[in-house]
Motif scaffolding. Structure first.
Motif, PDB file in Angstrom:
ATOM      1  N   GLN A 124      37.568  70.228  85.276  1.00  0.00           N
ATOM      2  CA  GLN A 124      38.927  70.705  85.036  1.00  0.00           C
ATOM      3  C   GLN A 124      39.634  69.844  83.998  1.00  0.00           C
ATOM      4  OE1 GLN A 124      40.429  70.678  89.079  1.00  0.00           O
ATOM      5  NE2 GLN A 124      40.188  72.899  89.242  1.00  0.00           N
ATOM      6  N   LEU A 125      39.454  68.537  84.079  1.00  0.00           N
ATOM      7  CA  LEU A 125      40.068  67.641  83.095  1.00  0.00           C
ATOM      8  C   LEU A 125      39.539  67.907  81.695  1.00  0.00           C
ATOM      9  CD1 LEU A 125      40.202  64.228  84.984  1.00  0.00           C
ATOM     10  CD2 LEU A 125      42.142  65.597  84.224  1.00  0.00           C
ATOM     11  N   ALA A 126      38.251  68.164  81.584  1.00  0.00           N
ATOM     12  CA  ALA A 126      37.641  68.445  80.281  1.00  0.00           C
ATOM     13  C   ALA A 126      38.208  69.716  79.662  1.00  0.00           C
ATOM     14  CB  ALA A 126      36.128  68.561  80.422  1.00  0.00           C
ATOM     15  N   LYS A 127      38.630  70.657  80.513  1.00  0.00           N
ATOM     16  CA  LYS A 127      39.213  71.917  80.041  1.00  0.00           C
ATOM     17  C   LYS A 127      40.730  71.819  79.878  1.00  0.00           C
ATOM     18  CE  LYS A 127      35.707  74.679  82.365  1.00  0.00           C
ATOM     19  NZ  LYS A 127      35.470  75.606  83.473  1.00  0.00           N
ATOM     20  N   GLY A 128      41.312  70.664  80.202  1.00  0.00           N
ATOM     21  CA  GLY A 128      42.759  70.482  80.102  1.00  0.00           C
ATOM     22  C   GLY A 128      43.527  71.126  81.237  1.00  0.00           C
ATOM     23  N   GLN A 129      42.877  71.349  82.373  1.00  0.00           N
ATOM     24  CA  GLN A 129      43.522  71.984  83.515  1.00  0.00           C
ATOM     25  C   GLN A 129      44.043  70.927  84.477  1.00  0.00           C
ATOM     26  OE1 GLN A 129      40.305  74.359  85.027  1.00  0.00           O
ATOM     27  NE2 GLN A 129      40.688  76.033  83.597  1.00  0.00           N
ATOM     28  N   TYR A 130      45.002  71.335  85.321  1.00  0.00           N
ATOM     29  CA  TYR A 130      45.548  70.430  86.326  1.00  0.00           C
ATOM     30  C   TYR A 130      44.522  70.147  87.411  1.00  0.00           C
ATOM     31  CZ  TYR A 130      50.075  71.307  84.243  1.00  0.00           C
ATOM     32  OH  TYR A 130      51.107  71.385  83.365  1.00  0.00           O
ATOM     33  N   THR A 131      44.597  68.965  87.985  1.00  0.00           N
ATOM     34  CA  THR A 131      43.644  68.575  89.028  1.00  0.00           C
ATOM     35  C   THR A 131      44.338  68.121  90.309  1.00  0.00           C
ATOM     36  OG1 THR A 131      43.543  66.290  88.246  1.00  0.00           O
ATOM     37  CG2 THR A 131      41.956  67.836  87.300  1.00  0.00           C
ATOM     38  N   ASP A 132      45.595  68.462  90.486  1.00  0.00           N
ATOM     39  CA  ASP A 132      46.340  67.983  91.655  1.00  0.00           C
ATOM     40  C   ASP A 132      45.649  68.312  92.976  1.00  0.00           C
ATOM     41  OD1 ASP A 132      48.227  67.005  89.959  1.00  0.00           O
ATOM     42  OD2 ASP A 132      49.661  68.622  90.271  1.00  0.00           O
ATOM     43  N   ALA A 133      45.176  69.541  93.142  1.00  0.00           N
ATOM     44  CA  ALA A 133      44.554  69.938  94.404  1.00  0.00           C
ATOM     45  C   ALA A 133      43.248  69.181  94.626  1.00  0.00           C
ATOM     46  CB  ALA A 133      44.311  71.444  94.414  1.00  0.00           C
TER      47      ALA A 133
END
Length: 91
Positions: A73-82
């Motif tokens: 998710q980080l590599a795609k620039g997405q949030y990782t809060d969950a």
């Protein structure tokens, strides 16, 4: 050694989302998928907001696959809060 972890509906979803690609990757490589499959079934059968007992090996596998999901998710620039929240529950 067993450890109890409370799984919310969201955390169950995150775990299943993280374990599924690992299961299929192991299957394609010809490795045993029995333990991963059992863990997926165990998590899926658990009622939400209840504590469940997991072995150290299961927790290690959950931690590893969630960390991989988080890194993807980080590599795609997405949030990782969950995913971050679920990782904290496993430590």
């Amino acid at each position: 050694m067993m450890r109890k972890i409370k799984l919310t509906r969201a955390n169950k979803s995150i775990l299943l989302k993280a374990l599924a690609p690992y299961y299929y990757q192991q299957r394609v490589l010809g490795h045993s998928t029995q333990e991963v499959g059992k863990l997926i079934l165990k998590i899926n059968a658990l009622p939400a907001d209840k504590k469940a007992s997991f072995y150290a090996e299961e927790i290690f596998l959950m931690r590893s696959t969630i960390n991989q999901l988080r890194n993807d998710q980080l590599a795609k620039g997405q949030y990782t809060d969950a995913a971050d929240d679920m990782l904290l529950k496993l430590f």
